[in-house]
Structure formats: structure tokens, C-alpha cells
Design a protein around this motif. Structure first.
Motif, PDB file in Angstrom:
ATOM      1  N   ARG A  96      16.241  -1.747  -3.158  1.00  0.00           N
ATOM      2  CA  ARG A  96      16.033  -3.288  -3.120  1.00  0.00           C
ATOM      3  C   ARG A  96      16.530  -3.760  -1.718  1.00  0.00           C
ATOM      4  N   HIS A  97      17.296  -3.164  -1.137  1.00  0.00           N
ATOM      5  CA  HIS A  97      18.080  -3.361   0.190  1.00  0.00           C
ATOM      6  C   HIS A  97      16.733  -2.919   1.206  1.00  0.00           C
ATOM      7  N   MET A  98      16.007  -1.662   1.045  1.00  0.00           N
ATOM      8  CA  MET A  98      15.144  -1.274   1.649  1.00  0.00           C
ATOM      9  C   MET A  98      13.708  -2.238   1.887  1.00  0.00           C
ATOM     10  N   VAL A  99      13.448  -2.584   0.727  1.00  0.00           N
ATOM     11  CA  VAL A  99      12.295  -3.613   0.559  1.00  0.00           C
ATOM     12  C   VAL A  99      12.729  -4.864   1.280  1.00  0.00           C
ATOM     13  N   ARG A 100      13.778  -5.326   0.988  1.00  0.00           N
ATOM     14  CA  ARG A 100      14.016  -6.500   1.636  1.00  0.00           C
ATOM     15  C   ARG A 100      14.129  -6.564   3.149  1.00  0.00           C
ATOM     16  N   HIS A 101      14.732  -5.238   3.790  1.00  0.00           N
ATOM     17  CA  HIS A 101      14.807  -5.167   5.159  1.00  0.00           C
ATOM     18  C   HIS A 101      13.570  -5.164   5.652  1.00  0.00           C
ATOM     19  N   VAL A 102      12.621  -4.487   5.045  1.00  0.00           N
ATOM     20  CA  VAL A 102      11.210  -4.070   5.695  1.00  0.00           C
ATOM     21  C   VAL A 102      10.532  -5.511   5.550  1.00  0.00           C
ATOM     22  N   LEU A 103      10.626  -6.272   4.626  1.00  0.00           N
ATOM     23  CA  LEU A 103       9.992  -7.784   4.601  1.00  0.00           C
ATOM     24  C   LEU A 103      10.682  -8.752   5.399  1.00  0.00           C
ATOM     25  N   GLU A 104      11.971  -8.667   5.489  1.00  0.00           N
ATOM     26  CA  GLU A 104      12.539  -9.830   6.421  1.00  0.00           C
ATOM     27  C   GLU A 104      12.664  -9.426   8.053  1.00  0.00           C
ATOM     28  N   GLY A 166       4.695  -2.293   3.868  1.00  0.00           N
ATOM     29  CA  GLY A 166       4.862  -2.958   5.097  1.00  0.00           C
ATOM     30  C   GLY A 166       3.543  -2.939   5.753  1.00  0.00           C
ATOM     31  N   ALA A 167       2.658  -2.016   5.299  1.00  0.00           N
ATOM     32  CA  ALA A 167       1.235  -2.256   6.093  1.00  0.00           C
ATOM     33  C   ALA A 167       0.489  -3.227   5.352  1.00  0.00           C
ATOM     34  N   MET A 168       0.601  -3.465   4.195  1.00  0.00           N
ATOM     35  CA  MET A 168      -0.181  -4.635   3.372  1.00  0.00           C
ATOM     36  C   MET A 168       0.473  -5.765   3.892  1.00  0.00           C
ATOM     37  N   TYR A 169       1.832  -6.025   4.091  1.00  0.00           N
ATOM     38  CA  TYR A 169       2.345  -7.271   4.417  1.00  0.00           C
ATOM     39  C   TYR A 169       2.007  -7.345   6.016  1.00  0.00           C
ATOM     40  N   GLY A 170       2.300  -6.614   6.648  1.00  0.00           N
ATOM     41  CA  GLY A 170       2.245  -6.670   8.196  1.00  0.00           C
ATOM     42  C   GLY A 170       0.903  -6.428   8.857  1.00  0.00           C
ATOM     43  N   ILE A 171       0.103  -5.567   8.430  1.00  0.00           N
ATOM     44  CA  ILE A 171      -1.115  -5.265   8.992  1.00  0.00           C
ATOM     45  C   ILE A 171      -2.372  -5.976   8.250  1.00  0.00           C
ATOM     46  N   VAL A 172      -2.314  -5.704   6.997  1.00  0.00           N
ATOM     47  CA  VAL A 172      -3.500  -6.428   6.184  1.00  0.00           C
ATOM     48  C   VAL A 172      -3.193  -8.008   6.104  1.00  0.00           C
ATOM     49  N   ARG A 173      -1.783  -8.513   6.175  1.00  0.00           N
ATOM     50  CA  ARG A 173      -1.501  -9.697   6.139  1.00  0.00           C
ATOM     51  C   ARG A 173      -1.962 -10.080   4.903  1.00  0.00           C
ATOM     52  N   LEU A 177       0.791 -11.704  -0.932  1.00  0.00           N
ATOM     53  CA  LEU A 177       2.061 -11.122  -0.410  1.00  0.00           C
ATOM     54  C   LEU A 177       2.859 -12.064   0.258  1.00  0.00           C
ATOM     55  N   ARG A 178       2.217 -12.653   1.292  1.00  0.00           N
ATOM     56  CA  ARG A 178       2.670 -13.326   2.256  1.00  0.00           C
ATOM     57  C   ARG A 178       3.181 -14.790   1.802  1.00  0.00           C
ATOM     58  N   ALA A 179       2.439 -15.227   0.736  1.00  0.00           N
ATOM     59  CA  ALA A 179       2.801 -16.635   0.092  1.00  0.00           C
ATOM     60  C   ALA A 179       4.079 -16.406  -0.861  1.00  0.00           C
TER      61      ALA A 179
END
Length: 199
Positions: A96-104, A166-173, A177-179
């Protein structure tokens, strides 16, 4: 006859000028800018001017702090500090920490602690350095924390699961996910990471 009157001047107010930035905060902003650009462009295509614009500083200031472009980029080839923050949680809640860290990191700081490894093929010989650093500083470090069999494989599976997010959130956007709130994504996605850490 004109009578000239004089008044006693009050305390002088400071002249307006650029706001002074803390040196460490400025260096951190420069390094964040380089990480961001390195995750999107080949090293040869990144100029100091582009780094300076992204960091909100002048190119000469970058040279003052880091010496030259090569020295600056050597600093961001390391994942040591990123891994320190990424893995800073007890094993039972690390997924959970790793997921939150990547997204935050992406949503709040406009950076990703892992994502620049995806672009290693763009970086020529520097890509080999990125890969080696990533393996030793992230995957291998995580594996050393895991108990039970196949620790190396499980660490790589956990990290690859994070890279996909991370790729889906930050590159594909991805718009869905972003909503969605980071907490909601972590509720849904962290178990997929955690299952490799504590099967």
C-alpha cells in the motif's frame, strides 16, 4: 515665491527583487526537473535550458551547483534516494505504501520515483547504468527484505506491477485512474503488489 517643504524619510523599505531560494530546495527542484525530463526524452535531447525552465531557475545556477550536464545527470542515474522513500514502511503494509508513494509523487510532485527506468532504451550507454542502478538499488534491495522462497522473483514482480501502474497513470494518463482518489486506487491495487511481498 514657492516654498519647498521637505519631509523626514521613514525607514527604507527593501527594494523588490527575486525571492531568495534555499540552496538545498533549489538543488532538489533541479533534480526533480531532470528526473521528469529523463523519463520523457533521450539524454542527448535534454538541454540545460529545458532543465532550468522546468525547475524555475537559470542555467548558470545549474552549472554553479552541479558543474556540467554530465555531472548533473550522473546524480539522477541513481535510484538510491527514491528507493529509500519507496520502501520506507513495514513489510506487512509495504504494498500500500509503495502504491501511494508512486501515485502521490506523480500527482503532487510531478515526478515518479521509478518511471525513468522505462525510458532506459532511449539513453544509450547511460541506459545500461540506469538498468544496473535500478536492479541493485530497487529490486535487489526489496528482495533482501522479503522472507521465504523466490525473493528475487517476487521483488521483480512487485516492482513491475508498480511500473505498470506508474506508466498508466503518468504516461498514458488514464482518465479513469486520474479521476480516482489515491486512496481508492490503493485500496484496489495494493493487494496485487502485496501478494508478491507476503504471499
Amino acid at each position: 515665491m514657492n516654498v519647498m517643504t521637505t519631509s523626514t524619510p521613514g525607514p527604507a523599505s527593501p527594494a523588490p527583487g527575486p525571492v531568495r531560494r534555499d540552496a538545498e530546495a533549489t538543488k532538489a527542484a533541479i533534480l526533480r526537473a531532470v528526473r521528469y525530463l529523463l523519463a520523457r526524452h533521450a539524454y542527448a535531447d535534454i538541454t540545460l535550458k529545458a532543465v532550468a525552465e522546468r525547475a524555475g531557475v537559470s542555467a548558470p545556477l545549474i552549472l554553479k551547483y552541479f558543474g556540467n550536464k554530465d555531472a548533473l545527470f550522473e546524480r539522477v542515474m541513481s535510484f538510491e534516494a527514491d528507493a529509500e522513500a519507496l520502501l520506507d514502511a513495514p513489510l506487512a503494509s509495504l504494498g500500500r505504501h509503495m502504491v501511494r508513494h508512486v501515485l502521490e509523487s506523480q500527482s503532487q510532485q510531478r515526478g515518479d520515483p521509478l518511471l525513468r527506468i522505462v525510458f532506459a532504451p532511449l539513453q544509450g550507454e547511460r541506459g545500461d547504468v540506469l538498468r544496473e542502478n535500478f536492479r541493485t538499488q530497487v529490486s535487489d534491495r526489496l528482495a533482501r527484505r522479503l522472507e521465504g522462497p523466490d525473493a528475487g522473483l517476487r521483488a521483480e514482480l512487485a516492482v513491475s506491477t508498480l511500473l505498470g501502474l506508474g506508466a498508466m497513470y503518468g504516461i498514458v494518463r488514464g482518465p479513469h485512474l486520474r479521476a480516482t482518489s489515491v486512496t481508492d486506487i490503493a485500496d484496489r491495487y495494493a493487494p496485487a503488489v502485496q501478494t508478491h511481498l507476503t504471499p
